[in-house]
Design a protein around this motif. Structure first.
Motif, PDB file in Angstrom:
ATOM      1  N   THR A  20      46.642  19.287 -27.323  1.00 32.92           N
ATOM      2  CA  THR A  20      46.290  18.419 -26.288  1.00 32.92           C
ATOM      3  C   THR A  20      47.306  18.609 -25.258  1.00 32.92           C
ATOM      4  OG1 THR A  20      45.242  16.909 -27.851  1.00 32.92           O
ATOM      5  CG2 THR A  20      45.702  16.214 -25.628  1.00 32.92           C
ATOM      6  N   PHE A  21      48.504  18.677 -25.280  1.00 29.39           N
ATOM      7  CA  PHE A  21      49.577  19.013 -24.464  1.00 29.39           C
ATOM      8  C   PHE A  21      49.452  20.296 -23.841  1.00 29.39           C
ATOM      9  CE2 PHE A  21      53.945  16.848 -23.728  1.00 29.39           C
ATOM     10  CZ  PHE A  21      54.140  17.644 -22.701  1.00 29.39           C
ATOM     11  N   GLN A  28      47.005  17.464 -15.525  1.00 27.17           N
ATOM     12  CA  GLN A  28      47.595  16.102 -15.381  1.00 27.17           C
ATOM     13  C   GLN A  28      48.720  16.415 -14.199  1.00 27.17           C
ATOM     14  OE1 GLN A  28      46.816  13.215 -16.537  1.00 27.17           O
ATOM     15  NE2 GLN A  28      45.119  14.004 -17.354  1.00 27.17           N
ATOM     16  N   ALA A  29      49.263  17.636 -14.223  1.00 26.37           N
ATOM     17  CA  ALA A  29      50.400  17.905 -13.064  1.00 26.37           C
ATOM     18  C   ALA A  29      49.579  17.891 -11.894  1.00 26.37           C
ATOM     19  CB  ALA A  29      50.910  19.460 -13.417  1.00 26.37           C
ATOM     20  N   ARG A  45      52.104  10.222 -19.855  1.00 27.89           N
ATOM     21  CA  ARG A  45      50.720  10.613 -19.897  1.00 27.89           C
ATOM     22  C   ARG A  45      50.235  11.853 -20.992  1.00 27.89           C
ATOM     23  NH1 ARG A  45      47.980  10.360 -13.778  1.00 27.89           N
ATOM     24  NH2 ARG A  45      48.585   8.068 -13.217  1.00 27.89           N
ATOM     25  N   LEU A  46      51.110  12.694 -20.885  1.00 27.79           N
ATOM     26  CA  LEU A  46      50.785  13.565 -21.852  1.00 27.79           C
ATOM     27  C   LEU A  46      50.846  13.538 -23.289  1.00 27.79           C
ATOM     28  CD1 LEU A  46      51.875  17.071 -19.909  1.00 27.79           C
ATOM     29  CD2 LEU A  46      49.805  16.650 -20.420  1.00 27.79           C
ATOM     30  N   THR A  47      52.217  12.999 -23.383  1.00 28.61           N
ATOM     31  CA  THR A  47      52.455  12.492 -24.896  1.00 28.61           C
ATOM     32  C   THR A  47      51.395  11.351 -25.483  1.00 28.61           C
ATOM     33  OG1 THR A  47      54.059  10.794 -24.141  1.00 28.61           O
ATOM     34  CG2 THR A  47      54.841  12.897 -24.770  1.00 28.61           C
ATOM     35  N   GLU A  48      50.892  10.669 -24.489  1.00 32.85           N
ATOM     36  CA  GLU A  48      50.075   9.567 -24.794  1.00 32.85           C
ATOM     37  C   GLU A  48      48.545  10.285 -25.289  1.00 32.85           C
ATOM     38  OE1 GLU A  48      47.969   5.259 -23.302  1.00 32.85           O
ATOM     39  OE2 GLU A  48      48.808   6.662 -21.871  1.00 32.85           O
ATOM     40  N   ARG A  54      45.472  13.413 -31.621  1.00 38.61           N
ATOM     41  CA  ARG A  54      46.068  13.602 -32.839  1.00 38.61           C
ATOM     42  C   ARG A  54      45.480  12.691 -33.603  1.00 38.61           C
ATOM     43  NH1 ARG A  54      52.148  15.048 -33.767  1.00 38.61           N
ATOM     44  NH2 ARG A  54      51.638  16.706 -32.647  1.00 38.61           N
ATOM     45  N   GLU A  55      45.524  11.322 -33.557  1.00 36.15           N
ATOM     46  CA  GLU A  55      44.957   9.983 -34.306  1.00 36.15           C
ATOM     47  C   GLU A  55      43.527  10.384 -34.631  1.00 36.15           C
ATOM     48  OE1 GLU A  55      44.596   6.950 -36.920  1.00 36.15           O
ATOM     49  OE2 GLU A  55      46.252   7.970 -36.232  1.00 36.15           O
TER      50      GLU A  55
END
Length: 254
Positions: A20-21, A28-29, A45-48, A54-55
């Protein structure tokens, strides 16, 4: 050469298993640049997004591993059709705290009253909570246990089933069990006693379970373990499926 940093970043993100990252970082950038968002909030934002995705993938894997015959939620269950069923109790069970306490659930009622639907709904809720689930009919489970015994892999199968937080055994009582099959099922339930939760659906009241297990001694010992920490769902009423069929037929005639 101008593509080198982008290629290197893509390689690193693939190695770190952050799909996703990798997919979202450029989009997102651009959004963050327009909004004037700093690098910390950009990374947040990216990690969220990565965690959310992932979940979702983990839930999908748990659902696939559970081998549900169909994916059904409690949201689509018509509680009004089965007034004998305690709706608040079912919704409380959907929180899955009973699984953490290693309790059991037994859904009793005639055919067509939605027992399997409720079992699937509770199984789906458990998957969404991150709990390993397995779904199997009683007949298929007994056949699997007997085959494993004959092929000398029973212990391995029992260990696999012991790791499952919630084991759903559907349609107990539809087919009488052989002496060996009944003993193997009893052994499995005994192994799970106070170690994992078992959800059973049955069209038979408890007093008729002897017809399935063959002897009062074995039936009594089984019920003693199952009902020590149990939540019983009474699902008596007219056939849920039959009423739906009648409604469809009536609609077609109008």
């Amino acid at each position: 050469m101008t593509d080198a940093p982008e290629l290197l970043l893509a390689h690193h993100l693939k190695t770190l298993r952050l799909p996703t990252f990798l997919r979202e970082h450029d989009k997102q950038a651009r959004i963050c640049a327009v909004e004037g968002v700093d690098h910390v909030r950009y990374l947040a934002r990216l990690t969220e997004l990565e965690l959310i995705d992932r979940e979702r993938r983990m839930v999908e894997r748990r659902i696939k591993s559970a081998k549900f015959p169909a994916v059904k939620s409690l949201d689509s269950f018509d509680f009004k059709a089965i007034p004998a069923l305690n709706k608040m109790m079912v919704l409380e069970l959907a929180r899955c705290e009973w699984i953490e306490r290693q309790e059991n659930v037994i859904a009793l009622g005639p055919s067509g009253t939605g027992k399997t639907h409720v079992a699937l709904g509770l199984g789906l809720a458990a998957c969404q909570k991150g709990l390993p689930v397995a779904f199997v009919t009683a007949a298929a489970l007994v056949n699997e246990l007997m085959e494993a015994r004959d092929e000398k892999r029973l212990l391995r199968l029992q260990r696999q089933l012991a790791k499952v937080k919630l084991l759903i055994i559907d349609e107990l009582g539809f087919v009488p069990l052989s002496k060996t099959g009944a003993e193997l099922l009893f052994e499995l339930i005994s192994q799970r006693y106070e170690r994992g939760s078992t959800l059973i659906t049955s069209n038979l009241p408890f007093e008729e379970w002897t017809e399935t297990f063959g002897t009062e001694r074995l039936t009594g010992a089984l019920l003693d373990r199952l009902t020590h920490h149990v939540n019983i769902l009474e699902m008596n009423g007219e056939s849920y499926r039959l009423n739906q069929s009648r409604s469809r037929t009536k609609s077609c005639k109008q």
